[in-house]
Design a protein around this motif. Structure first.
Motif, PDB file in Angstrom:
ATOM      1  N   PHE A 194      -6.089   8.233   5.838  1.00  0.00           N
ATOM      2  CA  PHE A 194      -7.320   8.188   5.049  1.00  0.00           C
ATOM      3  C   PHE A 194      -7.838   6.764   4.884  1.00  0.00           C
ATOM      4  O   PHE A 194      -8.114   6.295   3.811  1.00  0.00           O
ATOM      5  CB  PHE A 194      -7.222   8.954   3.732  1.00  0.00           C
ATOM      6  N   ASN A 233       6.348   6.850  -4.597  1.00  0.00           N
ATOM      7  CA  ASN A 233       7.758   6.547  -4.292  1.00  0.00           C
ATOM      8  C   ASN A 233       8.621   6.674  -5.542  1.00  0.00           C
ATOM      9  O   ASN A 233       9.788   7.007  -5.462  1.00  0.00           O
ATOM     10  CB  ASN A 233       7.906   5.109  -3.786  1.00  0.00           C
ATOM     11  N   ASN A 259      -4.966  15.763  -2.477  1.00  0.00           N
ATOM     12  CA  ASN A 259      -3.699  15.556  -1.779  1.00  0.00           C
ATOM     13  C   ASN A 259      -3.283  16.710  -0.907  1.00  0.00           C
ATOM     14  O   ASN A 259      -2.757  16.524   0.182  1.00  0.00           O
ATOM     15  CB  ASN A 259      -2.579  15.291  -2.782  1.00  0.00           C
ATOM     16  N   SER A 279       0.443   6.234   3.233  1.00  0.00           N
ATOM     17  CA  SER A 279      -0.991   5.910   3.154  1.00  0.00           C
ATOM     18  C   SER A 279      -1.660   5.952   4.534  1.00  0.00           C
ATOM     19  O   SER A 279      -2.508   5.119   4.830  1.00  0.00           O
ATOM     20  CB  SER A 279      -1.228   4.520   2.558  1.00  0.00           C
ATOM     21  N   PHE A 335       2.007  11.410   2.679  1.00  0.00           N
ATOM     22  CA  PHE A 335       1.542  10.924   1.383  1.00  0.00           C
ATOM     23  C   PHE A 335       1.983   9.484   1.146  1.00  0.00           C
ATOM     24  O   PHE A 335       1.200   8.617   0.778  1.00  0.00           O
ATOM     25  CB  PHE A 335       2.117  11.839   0.294  1.00  0.00           C
ATOM     26  N   THR A 336       3.269   9.253   1.400  1.00  0.00           N
ATOM     27  CA  THR A 336       3.829   7.974   0.999  1.00  0.00           C
ATOM     28  C   THR A 336       3.368   6.821   1.883  1.00  0.00           C
ATOM     29  O   THR A 336       3.315   5.684   1.456  1.00  0.00           O
ATOM     30  CB  THR A 336       5.374   8.039   0.962  1.00  0.00           C
ATOM     31  N   ILE A 341      -6.339   1.007  -1.450  1.00  0.00           N
ATOM     32  CA  ILE A 341      -7.236   2.169  -1.454  1.00  0.00           C
ATOM     33  C   ILE A 341      -8.681   1.672  -1.620  1.00  0.00           C
ATOM     34  O   ILE A 341      -9.602   2.126  -0.933  1.00  0.00           O
ATOM     35  CB  ILE A 341      -6.839   3.155  -2.580  1.00  0.00           C
ATOM     36  N   SER A 398       0.825  -1.196   0.000  1.00  0.00           N
ATOM     37  CA  SER A 398       0.000   0.000   0.000  1.00  0.00           C
ATOM     38  C   SER A 398       0.866   1.255   0.000  1.00  0.00           C
ATOM     39  O   SER A 398       0.640   2.188  -0.768  1.00  0.00           O
ATOM     40  CB  SER A 398      -0.898  -0.001   1.231  1.00  0.00           C
ATOM     41  N   ALA A 399       1.867   1.255   0.861  1.00  0.00           N
ATOM     42  CA  ALA A 399       2.696   2.450   0.999  1.00  0.00           C
ATOM     43  C   ALA A 399       3.553   2.686  -0.247  1.00  0.00           C
ATOM     44  O   ALA A 399       3.654   3.808  -0.742  1.00  0.00           O
ATOM     45  CB  ALA A 399       3.574   2.316   2.237  1.00  0.00           C
TER      46      ALA A 399
HETATM   47  N1  PFF Z   1       1.375   5.533  -0.767  1.00  0.00           N
HETATM   48  C1  PFF Z   1       1.029   5.250  -2.115  1.00  0.00           C
HETATM   49  C2  PFF Z   1       1.879   6.090  -3.051  1.00  0.00           C
HETATM   50  O1  PFF Z   1       2.791   6.757  -2.581  1.00  0.00           O
HETATM   51  O2  PFF Z   1       1.674   6.082  -4.253  1.00  0.00           O
HETATM   52  C3  PFF Z   1      -0.424   5.321  -2.266  1.00  0.00           C
HETATM   53  C4  PFF Z   1      -1.037   6.678  -2.273  1.00  0.00           C
HETATM   54  C5  PFF Z   1      -0.959   7.578  -1.236  1.00  0.00           C
HETATM   55  C6  PFF Z   1      -1.692   7.049  -3.352  1.00  0.00           C
HETATM   56  C7  PFF Z   1      -1.578   8.804  -1.303  1.00  0.00           C
HETATM   57  C8  PFF Z   1      -2.310   8.250  -3.450  1.00  0.00           C
HETATM   58  C9  PFF Z   1      -2.249   9.135  -2.424  1.00  0.00           C
HETATM   59  F1  PFF Z   1      -2.835  10.293  -2.512  1.00  0.00           F
END
Ligand code: PFF
Length: 492
Positions: free
Chosen positions: A237, A25, A388, A234, A231-232, A337, A19-20
């Motif tokens: 949310f 990344n 975001n 997850s 963000f990274t 998600i 997921s993360a």
């Molecule tokens: N953590 C994942 C990524 O970095 O792509 C999933 C994700 C997180 C997707 C947050 C979208 C997001 F807005």
């Protein structure tokens, strides 16, 4: 009925890492690091990881494990006035699921194109013109016609998610991640192994890692680091809450959280080395400065890298490998998600898993077609910006305020420590109550100010107002209505 459970600890960790580790990344972290001080960025980044990332992950694992339900029910258990926040989080996940899948669909097409480099010499014109069909008059409010050739990859991407969420935690999600994650790490290592020996690659990697310590004193760099961490990972949310709600009674929460975060951040660094190695090589061959080729996001993955792939030795192998990696990273995140929404709905409505997964994925497929129109990319860009920069960070902040200031944080620490191999100390509460919340307030405030001051991306006033702010308002109103109606239900 007994709640489903993960089949093994490794299965859970791989799913959480899946997921993360996502598109973020690969196309967000490297550029973020490069722009914000290179090697010196690792200081704020590691600091953010320790003071916000790991504490938040421990918190979400604990809440999921303790209450054994998706976000709406968990937040209601914490404070009956906050169920709406759970629904708000489910809606964030649903909207992200609708557009994130489109990027996976592009990656599927590009993995196929990569065998022959079907994008040709001018990858820019190919991607925006031929592939997306973006016209001069395309806009988020003028979507134009559906790009039919994108429908098949879109269906394939949804099918992967549907398979996993339909089969459930142990029989679907865990199995898929156990295959995709090791493959993803192996593929990236393989790519690095080849790219690093190309001329100029090490210069590129040097560019990424060379520290510019003057940036350390810039608040913007610190906000970027904290923003990237939220963000990274997850968190905030509904995703990690849902995954943790399927943990067995005996689970080493603290250790699992550390491992998930460290693997994710380690992968980001690997991805950075891969991307900057390729960019360094490309700059060398084209006799350009690295600053002229460096980019991020959609442009990096679908314009710059295809050009770099054209120049690589054995492009028919390296190209598909890169896009397969992007696909795998994307699919494992997309599954999580979608699962956040599925768990939330199942727990609340009492629907069966197959029914919930079928309804959500079918609705999802229909809504996603909005993003495979001529103006789809622009709509995606605008929606992603608001989700975001405002909704996601706002939701993280509210969750932490609720847990940190309206609940007894001590109870959660005790819960985690009781079942974990190593215990966490008082620093954890300080990180949640002060450091994470403080940083979130600063970042969110500055994001909202920026969003008000200028129309993001040059979109029109109407688009920003109705699609951006309008969507956020609608989400809030809907969340509150669902909250009120479920209160009514309980009264009856
Ligand atoms: N953590 C994942 C990524 O970095 O792509 C999933 C994700 C997180 C997707 C947050 C979208 C997001 F807005």
């Amino acid at each position: 009925m007994k709640r489903e459970q993960w089949g093994s600890r490794t299965g859970f960790i791989l799913a959480a890492v899946g997921s993360a580790v996502g598109l973020g990344n690969i196309w967000r972290f490297p550029y973020m690091a490069y722009e914000n001080g290179g090697g010196a960025f690792f200081i704020p980044y590691l600091f953010a990881m320790l003071t916000a990332g790991i504490p938040f992950m421990i918190l979400e694992f604990t809440l999921g494990h303790k209450y054994r339900s998706g976000a709406p029910k968990t937040l209601r258990a914490l404070n009956s006035k906050f169920e709406w926040l759970g629904w708000f989080q489910v809606m964030i996940s649903a909207i992200i699921a609708f557009y994130y899948v489109v990027v996976i669909a592009w990656a599927i097409s590009y993995a196929y194109f990569a065998f022959t480099q079907a994008w040709g010499e001018d990858s820019n014109a190919f991607f925006f013109g031929e592939f997306l069909g973006l016209g001069d008059d395309s806009a988020p409010s003028n979507l134009g016609s559906l790009q039919w050739h994108l429908l098949l990859p879109l269906c394939l991407a949804w099918a992967a998610t549907y398979f996993a969420t339909y089969r459930g935690v142990k029989g679907g999600i865990e199995k898929v991640n156990k295959v995709l994650m090791p493959l993803l790490f192996a593929m990236v290592l393989l790519l690095i192994g080849r790219i690093a020996f190309l001329p100029g690659a090490l210069d590129g990697i040097n560019w990424l890692l060379e520290p510019d310590f003057s940036k350390i004193w810039d608040l913007k760099v610190w906000s970027a680091a904290y923003g990237q961490i939220f963000f990274t990972l997850s968190v905030g949310f509904a995703i990690m809450l849902s995954y943790a709600s399927y943990l067995p009674e005996k689970s080493d929460i603290n250790n699992n959280a550390f491992m998930t975060v460290l693997m994710n951040c380690g992968f980001s660094i690997l991805a950075g080395i891969m991307i900057f190695g390729a960019l360094g090589y490309m700059a060398n061959v084209q006799d350009k400065a690295l600053t002229d080729v460096v980019s991020s996001g959609v442009g990096l993955a679908f314009v710059t890298l295809p050009t770099a792939i054209n120049l690589l030795p054995a492009p028919g192998v390296m190209g598909p490998l890169f896009f397969l990696a992007l696909m795998f990273a994307g699919i494992s995140s997309h599954i999580s998600i979608a699962e956040a929404v599925t768990t939330g709905l199942m727990d609340k409505l009492g629907w069966s898993r197959p029914k919930t997964a079928t309804v959500f994925c079918s609705v999802g497929l229909v809504v996603s077609t909005l993003f495979i129109t001529q103006g789809g990319l622009l709509l995606l860009d605008l929606v992603d910006y608001f989700i975001n920069n405002i909704a996601l960070l706002g939701s993280c902040l509210l969750e932490l305020l609720l847990v940190g200031w309206l609940c007894r944080l001590q109870d959660f620490r005790e819960h985690a420590n009781r079942i974990s191999e190593f215990t966490i100390g008082g620093w954890w509460a300080i990180c949640i109550k002060f450091v994470s919340i403080g940083m979130l307030v600063i970042i969110l405030f500055s994001n909202i100010m920026t969003a008000f001051k200028e129309n993001y991306g040059g979109y029109s006033n109407n688009e920003v107002t109705f699609i951006g702010w309008g969507m956020l308002t609608l989400m809030l109103v809907l969340a509150i209505i669902i909250n009120l109606s479920s209160k009514q239900e309980r009264k009856i």
